[in-house]
Design a protein around this motif. Sequence first.
Motif, short mmCIF file in Angstrom:
data_model
loop_
_atom_site.label_atom_id
_atom_site.label_comp_id
_atom_site.label_asym_id
_atom_site.label_seq_id
_atom_site.Cartn_x
_atom_site.Cartn_y
_atom_site.Cartn_z
N VAL A 335 0.84 -1.20 0.00
CA VAL A 335 0.00 0.00 0.00
C VAL A 335 0.87 1.25 0.00
O VAL A 335 1.85 1.33 0.75
CB VAL A 335 -0.95 0.01 1.22
N HIS A 336 0.53 2.21 -0.84
CA HIS A 336 1.30 3.45 -0.98
C HIS A 336 0.37 4.64 -0.77
O HIS A 336 -0.75 4.67 -1.26
CB HIS A 336 1.93 3.53 -2.37
N LEU A 337 0.88 5.65 -0.07
CA LEU A 337 0.11 6.84 0.27
C LEU A 337 0.59 8.05 -0.51
O LEU A 337 1.80 8.30 -0.61
CB LEU A 337 0.22 7.14 1.77
N HIS A 338 -0.36 8.81 -1.06
CA HIS A 338 -0.07 10.08 -1.72
C HIS A 338 -1.02 11.14 -1.15
O HIS A 338 -2.24 11.02 -1.29
CB HIS A 338 -0.28 9.98 -3.24
N LYS A 350 -10.88 16.20 -2.89
CA LYS A 350 -9.85 15.18 -3.06
C LYS A 350 -8.57 15.62 -2.35
O LYS A 350 -7.92 16.58 -2.75
CB LYS A 350 -9.58 14.92 -4.54
N MET A 351 -8.23 14.89 -1.29
CA MET A 351 -7.08 15.23 -0.46
C MET A 351 -5.87 14.36 -0.74
O MET A 351 -4.75 14.69 -0.37
CB MET A 351 -7.47 15.10 1.01
N GLY A 352 -6.09 13.21 -1.35
CA GLY A 352 -4.99 12.29 -1.62
C GLY A 352 -5.53 10.99 -2.16
O GLY A 352 -6.72 10.86 -2.50
N HIS A 353 -4.67 9.99 -2.26
CA HIS A 353 -5.12 8.66 -2.68
C HIS A 353 -4.20 7.59 -2.12
O HIS A 353 -3.06 7.86 -1.73
CB HIS A 353 -5.22 8.56 -4.20
N LEU A 354 -4.72 6.38 -2.07
CA LEU A 354 -3.95 5.19 -1.74
C LEU A 354 -3.87 4.31 -2.98
O LEU A 354 -4.84 4.21 -3.73
CB LEU A 354 -4.62 4.39 -0.62
N THR A 355 -2.74 3.68 -3.18
CA THR A 355 -2.60 2.68 -4.23
C THR A 355 -2.12 1.38 -3.59
O THR A 355 -1.22 1.39 -2.74
CB THR A 355 -1.58 3.12 -5.30
#
Length: 382
Positions: A335-338, A350-355
């Motif tokens: 899991v990666h956080l942006h 939209k504050m960010g996303h997870l991939t």
Amino acid sequence: MTKRFLPGATIGVMGGGQLGRMFAVAARHMGYRVRIFSPEKDSPAAQFADEAVVADYADEGAVRRFARELDVITFEFENIPAETAEWCAYHSEVRPAGSILHTAQNRLREKTFLSEAGIPVAPFRAVHNAGDLAGAIEQIGRPAILKSAAFGYDGKGQQAISSRDVEEIWEARAGDELILEGQIDFEKEVSVIVARGVDGDVSLFPLCENLHRDHILDITVVPARVPGAVEKKAHDLARAIAEKLELVGLLAVEMFLKEDGSLLVNELAPRPHNSGHWTIEGCLTSQFEQHVRTVCGLPLGATSILQPAAMANLLGDLWLPGEPDWAAALAAEGVHLHLYGKRDPRPRRKMGHLTALARTAEEAMARVKEAREQLSPARKKK
């Protein structure tokens, strides 16, 4: 002669949002200088740029001064005034061309272009008054959707039409330049991001499967869970549109997949796209690096998928119970956080996303959903 801009050149970006932010990161990794133009102070993109100009897009003097100092200019969103793009083009190379932005920023122009190019779209009619609306409903039928022609995204400026009275619908309209579209009964929403270089070379990213919530993209999963023939058809449509536009840059093509396997093109976005964020970890070349390559005249990068991926948007609603539990979300493998550097976590923003990466698309989607659930203590208790 084709203009190419090698590392060390300065790229200007009109717009300061998260797309500009991730573009700036990719460009600076490749050795370019980046200057941002945005009306917003301390914008997400400005936090990663070499320099930021804060001024209104209608400020001709500021726009021209900005453009004079650049090698090439691109856009991080399409709702830039047409005259602003013209001022930029007078002093610098602009990619994609302002004419493409002009087409994509208005639903009526966009749908007309696609229809005249032989691209399948939902039935539509222009609406400027109550009489137009009544005639359009008679021709298209119900259910249908009345949309503002310009400045609409994430479901803004739209109202569904089923059995309501025409006058009531007209009184509740979002503006005076409108488009009525037939409501499509679709199986899935999908998208293709296509890149076209200065020499006409075309590269296509894998087909994305998109799940929406309240008209906002919620989760993207790749590979899309569709037959291979559907992906080929979607790629063929995206390629045809890019070539018809004579695109130099990146273009996201959003489509509806119907139960019979046919595709209808819904919207175009001549820029990186929310549904392509997974490419940062999941592709040999991210959509943002590909954007840099196209606007600078470099060879296009390979778009092979490295591993099945799923991306989940993080909206401001997640902050309502308090600061999200970042450590809990990131404890999951792959899991990666942006985060986008926005200070005000408003609902629906939209504050960010997870991939998440995994062995299969289903596993990646389950993993990213679980990671997002872990962000909110209140949700975890449910």
